[in-house]
Motif scaffolding. Structure first.
Motif, PDB file in Angstrom:
ATOM      1  N   THR A  48      25.010  25.181  44.786  1.00 24.05           N
ATOM      2  CA  THR A  48      25.045  23.596  44.909  1.00 24.05           C
ATOM      3  C   THR A  48      26.459  23.548  44.164  1.00 24.05           C
ATOM      4  O   THR A  48      27.204  22.414  44.336  1.00 24.05           O
ATOM      5  N   ALA A  49      26.769  24.149  42.897  1.00 23.64           N
ATOM      6  CA  ALA A  49      27.867  23.822  42.033  1.00 23.64           C
ATOM      7  C   ALA A  49      29.215  24.290  43.009  1.00 23.64           C
ATOM      8  O   ALA A  49      30.082  23.575  43.014  1.00 23.64           O
ATOM      9  N   ALA A  50      28.967  25.253  43.644  1.00 17.32           N
ATOM     10  CA  ALA A  50      30.333  25.540  44.576  1.00 17.32           C
ATOM     11  C   ALA A  50      30.543  24.470  45.607  1.00 17.32           C
ATOM     12  O   ALA A  50      31.654  23.985  45.783  1.00 17.32           O
ATOM     13  N   ALA A  51      29.365  24.019  46.181  1.00 20.57           N
ATOM     14  CA  ALA A  51      29.621  22.892  47.390  1.00 20.57           C
ATOM     15  C   ALA A  51      29.952  21.693  46.630  1.00 20.57           C
ATOM     16  O   ALA A  51      30.733  20.824  47.507  1.00 20.57           O
ATOM     17  N   LEU A  52      29.700  21.367  45.669  1.00 19.20           N
ATOM     18  CA  LEU A  52      30.021  19.935  45.188  1.00 19.20           C
ATOM     19  C   LEU A  52      31.263  20.066  44.183  1.00 19.20           C
ATOM     20  O   LEU A  52      31.742  18.926  43.635  1.00 19.20           O
ATOM     21  N   GLU A  53      31.705  20.999  44.053  1.00 17.82           N
ATOM     22  CA  GLU A  53      32.883  21.343  42.930  1.00 17.82           C
ATOM     23  C   GLU A  53      34.064  20.336  43.063  1.00 17.82           C
ATOM     24  O   GLU A  53      34.462  19.430  42.397  1.00 17.82           O
ATOM     25  N   LEU A  54      34.816  20.409  44.404  1.00 17.66           N
ATOM     26  CA  LEU A  54      35.604  19.526  44.769  1.00 17.66           C
ATOM     27  C   LEU A  54      35.557  18.067  45.039  1.00 17.66           C
ATOM     28  O   LEU A  54      36.114  17.202  44.496  1.00 17.66           O
ATOM     29  N   PRO A  55      34.424  17.925  45.578  1.00 22.57           N
ATOM     30  CA  PRO A  55      33.929  16.321  45.752  1.00 22.57           C
ATOM     31  C   PRO A  55      33.661  15.752  44.598  1.00 22.57           C
ATOM     32  O   PRO A  55      34.282  14.509  44.505  1.00 22.57           O
ATOM     33  N   THR A  56      32.981  16.196  43.655  1.00 19.39           N
ATOM     34  CA  THR A  56      32.760  15.622  42.336  1.00 19.39           C
ATOM     35  C   THR A  56      34.002  15.493  41.561  1.00 19.39           C
ATOM     36  O   THR A  56      34.451  14.692  40.702  1.00 19.39           O
ATOM     37  N   GLY A  57      35.163  16.437  41.732  1.00 21.02           N
ATOM     38  CA  GLY A  57      36.339  16.320  41.123  1.00 21.02           C
ATOM     39  C   GLY A  57      36.798  14.951  41.516  1.00 21.02           C
ATOM     40  O   GLY A  57      37.692  14.178  40.676  1.00 21.02           O
ATOM     41  N   GLY A  58      36.962  14.734  42.862  1.00 22.76           N
ATOM     42  CA  GLY A  58      37.776  13.648  43.142  1.00 22.76           C
ATOM     43  C   GLY A  58      36.964  12.447  43.128  1.00 22.76           C
ATOM     44  O   GLY A  58      37.266  11.380  42.628  1.00 22.76           O
ATOM     45  N   LEU A  59      35.524  12.496  43.036  1.00 21.59           N
ATOM     46  CA  LEU A  59      34.931  11.323  42.235  1.00 21.59           C
ATOM     47  C   LEU A  59      35.227  10.972  40.771  1.00 21.59           C
ATOM     48  O   LEU A  59      35.337   9.632  40.485  1.00 21.59           O
ATOM     49  N   SER A  60      35.563  11.809  39.892  1.00 27.87           N
ATOM     50  CA  SER A  60      36.084  11.484  38.775  1.00 27.87           C
ATOM     51  C   SER A  60      37.273  11.015  38.809  1.00 27.87           C
ATOM     52  O   SER A  60      37.492   9.966  38.041  1.00 27.87           O
ATOM     53  N   ASP A  61      38.248  11.228  39.564  1.00 32.56           N
ATOM     54  CA  ASP A  61      39.574  10.654  39.687  1.00 32.56           C
ATOM     55  C   ASP A  61      39.607   9.255  40.302  1.00 32.56           C
ATOM     56  O   ASP A  61      40.468   8.359  40.165  1.00 32.56           O
ATOM     57  N   VAL A  62      38.554   8.958  41.020  1.00 34.57           N
ATOM     58  CA  VAL A  62      38.391   7.540  41.724  1.00 34.57           C
ATOM     59  C   VAL A  62      37.580   6.509  40.648  1.00 34.57           C
ATOM     60  O   VAL A  62      38.079   5.572  40.513  1.00 34.57           O
ATOM     61  N   LEU A  63      36.464   7.135  40.363  1.00 37.29           N
ATOM     62  CA  LEU A  63      35.403   6.063  39.533  1.00 37.29           C
ATOM     63  C   LEU A  63      35.915   5.994  38.034  1.00 37.29           C
ATOM     64  O   LEU A  63      35.622   5.225  37.514  1.00 37.29           O
ATOM     65  N   GLY A  64      36.330   7.133  37.377  1.00 37.63           N
ATOM     66  CA  GLY A  64      36.627   7.298  35.914  1.00 37.63           C
ATOM     67  C   GLY A  64      36.035   8.617  35.271  1.00 37.63           C
ATOM     68  O   GLY A  64      34.852   8.981  35.950  1.00 37.63           O
ATOM     69  N   ARG A  65      36.400   8.780  34.338  1.00 33.87           N
ATOM     70  CA  ARG A  65      35.851  10.026  33.750  1.00 33.87           C
ATOM     71  C   ARG A  65      34.557   9.957  32.930  1.00 33.87           C
ATOM     72  O   ARG A  65      33.627  10.571  33.060  1.00 33.87           O
ATOM     73  N   ARG A  66      34.437   8.819  32.319  1.00 29.96           N
ATOM     74  CA  ARG A  66      33.134   8.382  31.505  1.00 29.96           C
ATOM     75  C   ARG A  66      31.987   8.628  32.413  1.00 29.96           C
ATOM     76  O   ARG A  66      30.955   8.886  31.969  1.00 29.96           O
ATOM     77  N   VAL A  67      32.154   7.536  33.393  1.00 31.32           N
ATOM     78  CA  VAL A  67      30.896   7.557  34.187  1.00 31.32           C
ATOM     79  C   VAL A  67      30.374   8.762  34.847  1.00 31.32           C
ATOM     80  O   VAL A  67      29.197   9.038  34.871  1.00 31.32           O
ATOM     81  N   VAL A  68      31.271   9.461  35.100  1.00 35.31           N
ATOM     82  CA  VAL A  68      30.996  10.791  35.933  1.00 35.31           C
ATOM     83  C   VAL A  68      30.417  11.913  34.765  1.00 35.31           C
ATOM     84  O   VAL A  68      29.586  12.560  35.188  1.00 35.31           O
ATOM     85  N   LEU A  69      30.841  11.759  33.523  1.00 34.04           N
ATOM     86  CA  LEU A  69      30.404  12.596  32.678  1.00 34.04           C
ATOM     87  C   LEU A  69      29.210  12.422  32.170  1.00 34.04           C
ATOM     88  O   LEU A  69      28.343  13.264  31.803  1.00 34.04           O
ATOM     89  N   ALA A  70      28.853  11.053  32.039  1.00 28.48           N
ATOM     90  CA  ALA A  70      27.643  10.591  31.833  1.00 28.48           C
ATOM     91  C   ALA A  70      26.451  10.771  32.858  1.00 28.48           C
ATOM     92  O   ALA A  70      25.339  11.238  32.647  1.00 28.48           O
ATOM     93  N   ALA A  71      26.863  10.893  34.099  1.00 25.80           N
ATOM     94  CA  ALA A  71      26.007  11.172  35.253  1.00 25.80           C
ATOM     95  C   ALA A  71      25.489  12.679  34.950  1.00 25.80           C
ATOM     96  O   ALA A  71      24.638  13.166  35.400  1.00 25.80           O
TER      97      ALA A  71
END
Length: 457
Positions: free
Chosen positions: A56-79
């Motif tokens: 799961t971590a490997a499959a989502l590593e890149l998409p979630t990194g892109g999500l942080s760059d799009v939505l912001g650091r704080r909201v992704v880290l809180a999630a």
């Protein structure tokens, strides 16, 4: 945010986030497998749980990194914190395979979400306050040291709590009876970790201020994340320094997989029993985290003495590789002398890796635009995980003895040698000056391989 945080404040908040995120992880290290066994899970089932986490971590590593760059650091880290809260709660209270497997998969998702946003927030904040040429290594080193300290403290506390609960007469039995078997002594460290996760989420939401980003619609996210992911992969192909950072992360993953897979069995062989071997492994794991933290703390000094961040990576990975190779050469011997050498070598592995990390990431942040910073960190983490997984599969089929250790040591030595042929430093690439507040992506071109100043000034 109307005014950027000053650097000392940003550094303190970054360190606090590192501690609050990794302390719950440390609390699970000692009791988790024993708790699964206590719940009646077979070793095959437990292996499946950990595979669910890793995949799961490997499959989502890149998409979630892109999500942080799009939505912001704080909201992704809180999630990430909320998912970790759910994961640890399920692991601590779950009694069926599907609940425990779900908990491990959620933890893998949280791991992928958390692999870049906190560090990216710190770098963004420092750049906003002092410009793209600001010194980063000290803050990155302190964050890495704080992570190691939190893992070490969590490992000790997570191993001690169930033992302390067992000191009282029938306390563990009464605890299970009062909760209808949901809470066992081995569950207590995980539930404590869940409480820390609540504090982590609240702290992230209140302390990690960042400038407003352009409103991101669902279409922005769906379009921006793949573009940012593709940019991260292209960056490693175009920029030789970034490529070396990614390849070094893969070498570190190979070393960590080797040492983490082989050390428990070696500890049990040295002590003569699984139970005492588990105690020795817990002590070694704690010592490894401490050595890693010391190495991270010494990273700025190492860079100054070596003359540049690039040479510091070379020296640090060389020290780590020498430790792993020494572990291989002592694997065929017994006795007090070989045990002392092996313990010293174990510490050298983590000391070198801890010292290399801040310098590697300082180089990476000077080469990557803010709009793709978290994605680049995710690519780095993905390289570590994928090469580590491949090494683990190979180590698992090799015969016992020095050979598996030497495989990991050779891979790490190759990672160190990547940094040998370098010339003098030059200023950072202009791409690193890009502002992090736009949606989304990497610059279309990066300098062919300009050298940047890495002297920590």
């Amino acid at each position: 945010m109307t005014r950027a945080l000053d650097i000392p404040t940003a550094r303190r908040r970054y360190v606090t986030v590192c501690v609050l995120f990794w302390l719950p992880v440390g609390l699970t290290i000692a009791p988790l497998i024993l708790l699964f066994t206590e719940r009646g899970m077979t070793m095959a089932a437990i292996a499946g749980f950990f595979a669910a986490h890793s995949l799961t971590a490997a499959a989502l590593e890149l998409p979630t990194g892109g999500l942080s760059d799009v939505l912001g650091r704080r909201v992704v880290l809180a999630a990430a914190g909320l998912l970790n809260l759910a994961a640890i709660t399920l692991q601590g209270l779950g009694t069926t395979p599907w609940l425990l497997g779900l908990g491990m998969a959620l933890m893998g998702t949280a791991r992928a979400l958390s692999s870049g946003p906190a560090e990216a927030w710190y770098v963004d904040t420092v750049h906003a306050h002092s410009g793209p040429g600001a010194e980063l290594r000290t803050g990155l080193a302190r964050g890495s040291s704080a992570t190691s300290a939190a893992l070490a403290a969590g490992t000790l506390l997570g191993g001690a709590l169930p033992w302390l609960l067992g000191l009282g007469p029938d306390l563990g039995a009464r605890l299970g009876e009062a909760t209808s078997g949901l809470v066992l002594p081995l569950s207590v460290p995980l539930l404590l970790g869940a409480a820390v996760e609540v504090a982590f989420v609240l702290y992230v939401l209140t302390a990690l201020r960042e400038p407003p980003r352009p409103a991101a619609t669902l279409r922005d996210v769906l379009r921006g994340v793949p573009a940012t992911v593709a940019g991260g992969l292209r960056l490693g192909g175009r920029d030789a320094l970034v490529r070396r950072v990614f390849l070094s992360a893969g070498a570190a993953g190979s070393a960590l997989a080797t040492i983490e897979l082989l050390t428990p069995g070696r500890a049990a062989a040295l002590t003569g029993a699984s139970e005492s071997g588990a105690v020795l492994f817990a002590a070694l794991a704690c010592a490894g985290f401490i050595c890693s933290g010391i190495g991270s703390h010494l990273a700025p000094l190492t860079a100054r003495l070596a003359g540049s961040g690039e040479r510091a990576v070379l020296v640090s990975l060389g020290i780590s590789a020498s430790g792993l190779l020494l572990l291989g050469t002592t694997a065929a011997f017994t006795g007090v002398g070989s045990m002392v050498l092996a313990a010293t070598a174990y510490g050298l592995v983590y000391l070198g890796l801890g010292a290399a990390g801040p310098s590697e990431n300082d180089i990476l942040h000077r080469r990557v635009a803010g709009a793709g910073r978290a994605t680049a960190l995710s690519v780095q983490s993905l390289a570590l995980q994928l090469v580590g997984a491949l090494t683990g599969l190979i180590v698992g089929v090799l015969p016992p003895g020095p050979l598996p250790w030497l495989l990991g040591g050779t891979a790490l030595l190759a990672g160190a040698l990547l940094w040998v042929h370098r010339s003098g430093p030059t200023p950072p690439t202009p791409a690193a000056t890009a502002q992090p507040h736009t949606v989304p992506s990497f610059p279309s071109t990066v300098g062919s391989d300009p050298r940047q100043s890495d002297d920590g000034q």
